[in-house]
Every structure is written in C-alpha cells, then in structure tokens.
Scaffold this motif. Structure first.
Motif, PDB file in Angstrom:
ATOM      1  N   ALA A  56     -34.788  34.414  95.756  1.00  0.00           N
ATOM      2  CA  ALA A  56     -33.346  34.647  95.856  1.00  0.00           C
ATOM      3  C   ALA A  56     -32.615  34.042  94.663  1.00  0.00           C
ATOM      4  CB  ALA A  56     -32.809  34.064  97.157  1.00  0.00           C
ATOM      5  N   MET A  57     -33.033  32.835  94.263  1.00  0.00           N
ATOM      6  CA  MET A  57     -32.410  32.202  93.093  1.00  0.00           C
ATOM      7  C   MET A  57     -32.666  33.030  91.840  1.00  0.00           C
ATOM      8  SD  MET A  57     -33.108  28.146  93.704  1.00  0.00           S
ATOM      9  CE  MET A  57     -32.245  27.628  92.219  1.00  0.00           C
ATOM     10  N   ALA A  58     -33.896  33.532  91.685  1.00  0.00           N
ATOM     11  CA  ALA A  58     -34.230  34.345  90.513  1.00  0.00           C
ATOM     12  C   ALA A  58     -33.429  35.643  90.517  1.00  0.00           C
ATOM     13  CB  ALA A  58     -35.727  34.635  90.487  1.00  0.00           C
ATOM     14  N   ALA A  59     -33.274  36.263  91.680  1.00  0.00           N
ATOM     15  CA  ALA A  59     -32.493  37.501  91.770  1.00  0.00           C
ATOM     16  C   ALA A  59     -31.032  37.242  91.434  1.00  0.00           C
ATOM     17  CB  ALA A  59     -32.624  38.105  93.164  1.00  0.00           C
ATOM     18  N   GLY A  64     -26.799  37.832  87.101  1.00  0.00           N
ATOM     19  CA  GLY A  64     -25.710  37.246  86.331  1.00  0.00           C
ATOM     20  C   GLY A  64     -24.834  36.303  87.119  1.00  0.00           C
ATOM     21  N   ASN A  65     -25.317  35.835  88.243  1.00  0.00           N
ATOM     22  CA  ASN A  65     -24.560  34.887  89.060  1.00  0.00           C
ATOM     23  C   ASN A  65     -24.434  33.582  88.282  1.00  0.00           C
ATOM     24  OD1 ASN A  65     -23.430  33.248  90.983  1.00  0.00           O
ATOM     25  ND2 ASN A  65     -24.843  33.839  92.599  1.00  0.00           N
ATOM     26  N   SER A  66     -23.213  33.153  88.065  1.00  0.00           N
ATOM     27  CA  SER A  66     -22.989  31.975  87.221  1.00  0.00           C
ATOM     28  C   SER A  66     -23.338  30.661  87.920  1.00  0.00           C
ATOM     29  CB  SER A  66     -21.529  31.942  86.759  1.00  0.00           C
ATOM     30  OG  SER A  66     -20.682  31.812  87.883  1.00  0.00           O
ATOM     31  N   THR A  67     -23.604  30.690  89.234  1.00  0.00           N
ATOM     32  CA  THR A  67     -23.915  29.444  89.940  1.00  0.00           C
ATOM     33  C   THR A  67     -25.369  29.031  89.751  1.00  0.00           C
ATOM     34  OG1 THR A  67     -24.442  30.599  92.006  1.00  0.00           O
ATOM     35  CG2 THR A  67     -22.150  29.892  91.690  1.00  0.00           C
ATOM     36  N   GLU A  68     -26.215  29.929  89.273  1.00  0.00           N
ATOM     37  CA  GLU A  68     -27.634  29.626  89.087  1.00  0.00           C
ATOM     38  C   GLU A  68     -27.906  29.266  87.630  1.00  0.00           C
ATOM     39  OE1 GLU A  68     -29.483  29.338  91.638  1.00  0.00           O
ATOM     40  OE2 GLU A  68     -28.306  30.431  93.108  1.00  0.00           O
ATOM     41  N   ASN A  69     -28.507  28.100  87.418  1.00  0.00           N
ATOM     42  CA  ASN A  69     -28.899  27.682  86.082  1.00  0.00           C
ATOM     43  C   ASN A  69     -30.353  28.052  85.850  1.00  0.00           C
ATOM     44  OD1 ASN A  69     -26.410  26.458  85.578  1.00  0.00           O
ATOM     45  ND2 ASN A  69     -27.064  24.573  86.583  1.00  0.00           N
ATOM     46  N   LEU A  70     -30.701  28.337  84.619  1.00  0.00           N
ATOM     47  CA  LEU A  70     -32.061  28.747  84.301  1.00  0.00           C
ATOM     48  C   LEU A  70     -33.068  27.665  84.667  1.00  0.00           C
ATOM     49  CD1 LEU A  70     -34.069  30.716  83.097  1.00  0.00           C
ATOM     50  CD2 LEU A  70     -33.609  29.723  80.849  1.00  0.00           C
ATOM     51  N   HIS A  71     -32.750  26.400  84.364  1.00  0.00           N
ATOM     52  CA  HIS A  71     -33.721  25.345  84.655  1.00  0.00           C
ATOM     53  C   HIS A  71     -33.912  25.164  86.160  1.00  0.00           C
ATOM     54  CE1 HIS A  71     -29.912  23.084  84.716  1.00  0.00           C
ATOM     55  NE2 HIS A  71     -30.524  22.228  85.522  1.00  0.00           N
ATOM     56  N   GLU A  72     -32.861  25.344  86.951  1.00  0.00           N
ATOM     57  CA  GLU A  72     -33.008  25.244  88.404  1.00  0.00           C
ATOM     58  C   GLU A  72     -33.854  26.392  88.949  1.00  0.00           C
ATOM     59  OE1 GLU A  72     -29.022  25.124  89.854  1.00  0.00           O
ATOM     60  OE2 GLU A  72     -28.749  23.019  89.311  1.00  0.00           O
ATOM     61  N   VAL A  73     -33.673  27.577  88.399  1.00  0.00           N
ATOM     62  CA  VAL A  73     -34.454  28.730  88.819  1.00  0.00           C
ATOM     63  C   VAL A  73     -35.925  28.525  88.466  1.00  0.00           C
ATOM     64  CG1 VAL A  73     -34.825  31.212  88.463  1.00  0.00           C
ATOM     65  CG2 VAL A  73     -32.498  30.320  88.677  1.00  0.00           C
ATOM     66  N   MET A  74     -36.189  28.041  87.273  1.00  0.00           N
ATOM     67  CA  MET A  74     -37.576  27.819  86.839  1.00  0.00           C
ATOM     68  C   MET A  74     -38.245  26.733  87.678  1.00  0.00           C
ATOM     69  SD  MET A  74     -38.125  30.120  84.678  1.00  0.00           S
ATOM     70  CE  MET A  74     -39.747  29.630  84.192  1.00  0.00           C
ATOM     71  N   ILE A  75     -37.506  25.689  87.991  1.00  0.00           N
ATOM     72  CA  ILE A  75     -38.058  24.615  88.837  1.00  0.00           C
ATOM     73  C   ILE A  75     -38.375  25.160  90.230  1.00  0.00           C
ATOM     74  CG2 ILE A  75     -37.490  22.456  90.021  1.00  0.00           C
ATOM     75  CD1 ILE A  75     -35.986  21.626  87.446  1.00  0.00           C
ATOM     76  N   ALA A  76     -37.470  25.963  90.783  1.00  0.00           N
ATOM     77  CA  ALA A  76     -37.706  26.547  92.112  1.00  0.00           C
ATOM     78  C   ALA A  76     -38.917  27.471  92.100  1.00  0.00           C
ATOM     79  CB  ALA A  76     -36.472  27.301  92.577  1.00  0.00           C
ATOM     80  N   LEU A  77     -39.055  28.273  91.047  1.00  0.00           N
ATOM     81  CA  LEU A  77     -40.208  29.173  90.949  1.00  0.00           C
ATOM     82  C   LEU A  77     -41.516  28.403  90.812  1.00  0.00           C
ATOM     83  CD1 LEU A  77     -38.717  31.973  88.673  1.00  0.00           C
ATOM     84  CD2 LEU A  77     -39.384  32.193  91.072  1.00  0.00           C
ATOM     85  N   GLN A  78     -41.512  27.345  90.022  1.00  0.00           N
ATOM     86  CA  GLN A  78     -42.722  26.538  89.863  1.00  0.00           C
ATOM     87  C   GLN A  78     -43.063  25.787  91.142  1.00  0.00           C
ATOM     88  OE1 GLN A  78     -45.022  26.367  87.407  1.00  0.00           O
ATOM     89  NE2 GLN A  78     -43.895  28.092  86.542  1.00  0.00           N
TER      90      GLN A  78
END
Length: 106
Positions: A56-59, A64-78
């Motif tokens: 959901a974070m990656a989607a 283009g949702n501005s509330t999601e940061n790339l590093h937070e998404v990558m951490i969640a995926l890992q």
C-alpha cells in the motif's frame, strides 16, 4: 513490528528441542500456555499484514502521494521481504523436523 508471536514460537521450538534431547527446558513456560498452531497462524497473519502495508505504501508513493517518503517505502518493503524470508526459513525447519520424525525407527 511486534515480535511477541515469533518469541512464543521460538520458546515452543526450544522447549521441544530440549525435550527431544532428553533435557528439561530451563525455567521456560510452554509459551505461556499458547497453542503452537495459534502462534504459527498469528505469525503468518502478521507477515501478511506487513506485506500488505508495504504494498500500500509503494502504491501510494507510485501514485504521487506526498505523504509517503521514498526511504520509508523502501524500509517497509525490506521489512516485508525479511519477514517473508524468515517465515520461509521457519517453514523449512518445520518440514525438516517433520521428515526427521517420520524417518525415525520405532
């Protein structure tokens, strides 16, 4: 990530290992009375929830949702990937233990 279910599962596995080796488990309660199947089911549900949150974070990030940061998404995926790999290793150990028990001479 809550590791209570994983710790309970590890306690059950350690107590079973100690019993199989002929030792008494050192001052460990049998996972505080938790059912092994329930602990395993809760752990699988937790891994699934972690994966769904990461997807959901990656989607949201891809949309283009501005509330999601790339590093937070990558951490969640890992984290989701690591949780899944850990679950696979537990499954492999359980299958191996089952095969060992089934191959025992009675």
């Amino acid at each position: 990530m809550d590791s209570k279910g994983i710790e309970q599962m590890l306690n059950v596995l350690q107590a079973t290992s100690a019993t199989a080796a002929g030792r008494v488990a050192e001052a460990q309660s049998p996972a505080a009375g938790a059912d092994f199947a329930q602990v395993l089911q809760n752990s699988i549900a937790q891994v699934s929830q972690t994966q769904q949150q990461a997807e959901a974070m990656a989607a949201n990030f891809a949309a283009g949702n501005s509330t999601e940061n790339l590093h937070e998404v990558m951490i969640a995926l890992q984290t989701a990937s690591l949780s899944f790999q850990e679950m696979i290793q537990v499954r492999n150990k359980l299958v191996s233990a089952y095969q060992d028990v089934m191959n025992m001479q009675v």
